[in-house]
Design an enzyme around this catalytic site. Structure first.
Site, PDB file in Angstrom:
ATOM      1  N   GLU A 132       5.193 -50.300 -28.580  1.00 27.78           N
ATOM      2  CA  GLU A 132       4.244 -51.063 -27.754  1.00 27.78           C
ATOM      3  C   GLU A 132       3.265 -51.913 -28.578  1.00 27.78           C
ATOM      4  OE1 GLU A 132       2.533 -48.066 -25.203  1.00 27.78           O
ATOM      5  OE2 GLU A 132       4.475 -47.453 -24.454  1.00 27.78           O
ATOM      6  N   ASN A 173      10.210 -50.304 -29.655  1.00 27.54           N
ATOM      7  CA  ASN A 173      10.247 -49.852 -28.259  1.00 27.54           C
ATOM      8  C   ASN A 173       9.044 -50.398 -27.489  1.00 27.54           C
ATOM      9  OD1 ASN A 173      11.260 -48.051 -26.169  1.00 27.54           O
ATOM     10  ND2 ASN A 173       9.536 -46.675 -26.611  1.00 27.54           N
ATOM     11  N   HIS A 209       9.995 -48.391 -17.196  1.00 30.73           N
ATOM     12  CA  HIS A 209       9.139 -47.697 -16.228  1.00 30.73           C
ATOM     13  C   HIS A 209       8.996 -48.651 -15.046  1.00 30.73           C
ATOM     14  CE1 HIS A 209       8.107 -44.342 -18.769  1.00 30.73           C
ATOM     15  NE2 HIS A 209       7.797 -45.164 -19.748  1.00 30.73           N
ATOM     16  N   GLU A 238      13.079 -44.954 -21.546  1.00 29.71           N
ATOM     17  CA  GLU A 238      12.118 -44.123 -20.794  1.00 29.71           C
ATOM     18  C   GLU A 238      12.205 -44.372 -19.295  1.00 29.71           C
ATOM     19  OE1 GLU A 238       8.099 -44.472 -22.332  1.00 29.71           O
ATOM     20  OE2 GLU A 238       8.775 -44.552 -24.406  1.00 29.71           O
ATOM     21  N   ASP A 240      12.089 -44.580 -15.450  1.00 27.11           N
ATOM     22  CA  ASP A 240      11.785 -43.885 -14.193  1.00 27.11           C
ATOM     23  C   ASP A 240      11.492 -44.951 -13.141  1.00 27.11           C
ATOM     24  OD1 ASP A 240       9.151 -44.466 -15.121  1.00 27.11           O
ATOM     25  OD2 ASP A 240       8.780 -42.371 -15.669  1.00 27.11           O
TER      26      ASP A 240
HETATM   27  O1  G3I Z   1      -1.901 -31.459 -24.765  1.00 24.59           O
HETATM   28  C1  G3I Z   1      -3.029 -31.499 -23.901  1.00 24.59           C
HETATM   29  C2  G3I Z   1      -3.296 -30.147 -23.372  1.00 24.59           C
HETATM   30  O2  G3I Z   1      -3.657 -29.300 -24.420  1.00 24.59           O
HETATM   31  C3  G3I Z   1      -4.414 -30.242 -22.302  1.00 24.59           C
HETATM   32  O3  G3I Z   1      -4.563 -28.995 -21.692  1.00 24.59           O
HETATM   33  C4  G3I Z   1      -4.066 -31.281 -21.234  1.00 24.59           C
HETATM   34  C5  G3I Z   1      -5.179 -31.469 -20.209  1.00 24.59           C
HETATM   35  O4  G3I Z   1      -5.179 -32.763 -19.703  1.00 24.59           O
HETATM   36  O5  G3I Z   1      -3.841 -32.504 -21.876  1.00 24.59           O
HETATM   37  C6  G3I Z   1      -2.738 -32.440 -22.753  1.00 24.59           C
HETATM   38  O6  G3I Z   1      -2.441 -33.674 -23.308  1.00 24.59           O
HETATM   39  C7  G3I Z   1      -1.870 -34.621 -22.422  1.00 24.59           C
HETATM   40  C8  G3I Z   1      -0.424 -34.870 -22.820  1.00 24.59           C
HETATM   41  O7  G3I Z   1       0.111 -35.926 -22.064  1.00 24.59           O
HETATM   42  C9  G3I Z   1       0.460 -33.638 -22.649  1.00 24.59           C
HETATM   43  O8  G3I Z   1       0.549 -33.297 -21.294  1.00 24.59           O
HETATM   44  C10 G3I Z   1      -2.682 -35.897 -22.542  1.00 24.59           C
HETATM   45  O9  G3I Z   1      -3.984 -35.665 -22.005  1.00 24.59           O
HETATM   46  C11 G3I Z   1      -1.993 -37.017 -21.788  1.00 24.59           C
HETATM   47  O10 G3I Z   1      -2.694 -38.237 -22.071  1.00 24.59           O
HETATM   48  C12 G3I Z   1      -0.567 -37.154 -22.260  1.00 24.59           C
HETATM   49  O11 G3I Z   1       0.053 -38.181 -21.508  1.00 24.59           O
HETATM   50  C13 G3I Z   1       1.230 -38.708 -22.092  1.00 24.59           C
HETATM   51  C14 G3I Z   1       1.073 -40.215 -22.274  1.00 24.59           C
HETATM   52  O12 G3I Z   1       2.274 -40.735 -22.810  1.00 24.59           O
HETATM   53  C15 G3I Z   1      -0.068 -40.566 -23.206  1.00 24.59           C
HETATM   54  O13 G3I Z   1      -0.161 -41.923 -23.352  1.00 24.59           O
HETATM   55  C16 G3I Z   1       2.384 -38.411 -21.167  1.00 24.59           C
HETATM   56  O14 G3I Z   1       2.617 -37.000 -21.116  1.00 24.59           O
HETATM   57  C17 G3I Z   1       3.647 -39.113 -21.684  1.00 24.59           C
HETATM   58  O15 G3I Z   1       4.656 -39.012 -20.713  1.00 24.59           O
HETATM   59  C18 G3I Z   1       3.343 -40.584 -21.909  1.00 24.59           C
HETATM   60  O16 G3I Z   1       4.493 -41.181 -22.452  1.00 24.59           O
HETATM   61  C19 G3I Z   1       4.431 -42.591 -22.716  1.00 24.59           C
HETATM   62  C20 G3I Z   1       5.294 -42.851 -23.942  1.00 24.59           C
HETATM   63  O17 G3I Z   1       4.862 -42.057 -25.006  1.00 24.59           O
HETATM   64  C21 G3I Z   1       5.259 -44.336 -24.317  1.00 24.59           C
HETATM   65  N1  G3I Z   1       5.632 -45.159 -23.184  1.00 24.59           N
HETATM   66  C22 G3I Z   1       4.881 -44.929 -21.962  1.00 24.59           C
HETATM   67  C23 G3I Z   1       4.967 -43.459 -21.563  1.00 24.59           C
HETATM   68  C24 G3I Z   1       4.238 -43.206 -20.261  1.00 24.59           C
HETATM   69  O18 G3I Z   1       2.875 -43.464 -20.382  1.00 24.59           O
END
Ligand code: G3I
Length: 333
Positions: A132, A173, A209, A238, A240
């Site tokens: 990105e 990507n 997405h 990715e 969905d």
């Molecule tokens: O790990 C912590 C956990 O310890 C805590 O309890 C919890 C409470 O909110 O947060 C957890 O971290 C979160 C993490 O996902 C794991 O669930 C983060 O706050 C959250 O921001 C994070 O979101 C991820 C996101 O990227 C961040 O930008 C999503 O799971 C993930 O699916 C998403 O993936 C991205 C790709 O990497 C890049 N392309 C877009 C895609 C969707 O946004």
């Protein structure tokens, strides 16, 4: 004879099919692992190879969750798509103050890539080296890496990845660049310049997405065509397709969003099938991945309230029409 899963059909065509995976449900939810084993020959760690989770302090790496995913993949004959070595999101708090000069930032970037890509040199088959990096208008996105290093951070990252993981396919990507828009134009020019100066770059990832508006498939095909023309491998990384669950604001008596309808699921299936079919026309198409195997752990409802049901399996791991559409396209001669 049991119906083959997607992975069997994909393997017969020399393709990867997969999903992003999280270490926690892999450890806690046996049905999750079972669905992944049945359907995927490629896995991407959803978060566990990102800088924040894997490099939590300046001196310390935490490979525990990434290792668990890599071991699961190896035990079940799956390839791994690493994600990601340079991004603006989910970076640890120590990074910005530590990368306080161009030389310091380059040193940290190279050291991280050597450690992470090096550790998995024999286990990670594809890397999202840079994720990105381009903004909606096609210019380089203003990130920590751009600010501290300058535009050559991409070249530095790809060269470091090639040195650490010489057998891996190295990918750029991004999202929102499926049709031929300004962002896709910017990515095309960027990757062309990198290739012109001999940067080890092998592929381009289209995240896909999507919403229920889908994507203009003719435009997507034209876009794929020009990237393929650069000699790049094509990846859907990715995908969905999020659906509005009921009328916006409308909820069930329990206050939960209304479920997807047969019509919306059919429409979603057509979007999934169209994207896969478009990609299958390209000989350098390598992998089709969804951002999660089943709705149960999808990031969508947390991020886009009132939408969901975005993946091919539902939250009970039952196949949806979208799954049937993918199955049918992969099975077609
Ligand atoms: O790990 C912590 C956990 O310890 C805590 O309890 C919890 C409470 O909110 O947060 C957890 O971290 C979160 C993490 O996902 C794991 O669930 C983060 O706050 C959250 O921001 C994070 O979101 C991820 C996101 O990227 C961040 O930008 C999503 O799971 C993930 O699916 C998403 O993936 C991205 C790709 O990497 C890049 N392309 C877009 C895609 C969707 O946004």
């Amino acid at each position: 004879m049991a119906t083959p899963g997607l992975r069997e059909l994909a393997a017969a065509r020399g393709l990867w099919v997969g999903a992003c995976v999280a270490a926690r449900p892999l450890a806690d939810d046996p049905e999750y692992g079972e669905a992944l084993r049945r359907e995927c020959n490629l896995l991407t760690p959803e978060n566990d190879m990102k800088w924040g989770p894997i490099h939590p302090t300046r001196e310390r790496y935490d490979f525990s969750r990434a290792d668990a995913i890599v071991q699961f993949a190896a035990a079940h004959g799956m390839a791994v798509h690493g994600h990601t070595l340079a991004w603006h999101n989910q970076n640890p708090e120590w990074l910005a103050p530590a990368a306080d000069s161009r030389a310091g930032a380059i040193g940290i970037l190279r050291e991280h890539i050597a450690a992470v890509a090096g550790r998995y040199a024999e286990r990670v088959d594809v890397w999202d080296v840079v994720n990105e990096a381009v903004a909606g208008d096609g210019t380089l996105r203003g990130t920590l890496w751009l600010e501290r290093i300058g535009p050559d951070y991409l070249e530095i990252a790809f060269r470091a990845a090639a040195a650490a993981a010489p057998r891996a396919r190295l990918v750029y990507n991004d999202f929102g660049a499926e049709p031929t828009n300004a962002k896709a134009d910017g990515i095309y020019q960027l990757l062309r310049r990198l290739l012109d100066v001999g940067v080890p770059l092998h592929g381009v990832g289209f995240q896909c997405h999507l919403t229920d508006k889908g994507v203009d498939l003719e435009s997507f095909a034209r876009n794929l065509e020009r990237f393929a023309g650069l000699g790049l491998e094509l990846y859907v990384t990715e995908m969905d397709v999020r659906l509005p669950l009921g009328t916006p604001g409308q909820t069930s008596a329990l206050g939960t969003p209304l479920p997807a309808t047969p019509e919306s699921l059919g429409h979603q299936a057509a979007i999934y099938g169209g994207v896969l079919e478009t990609c299958l026309a390209f000989p350098t198409f390598r992998a089709f991945q969804t951002w999660g195997i089943a709705d149960r752990y999808s990031w969508i409802p947390r991020r886009f309230a009132g939408t969901g049901a975005a993946l091919p399996l539902d939250d009970q791991y039952h196949p949806k029409p979208a799954y049937a559409a993918l199955h049918e396209r992969l099975a077609a001669a």
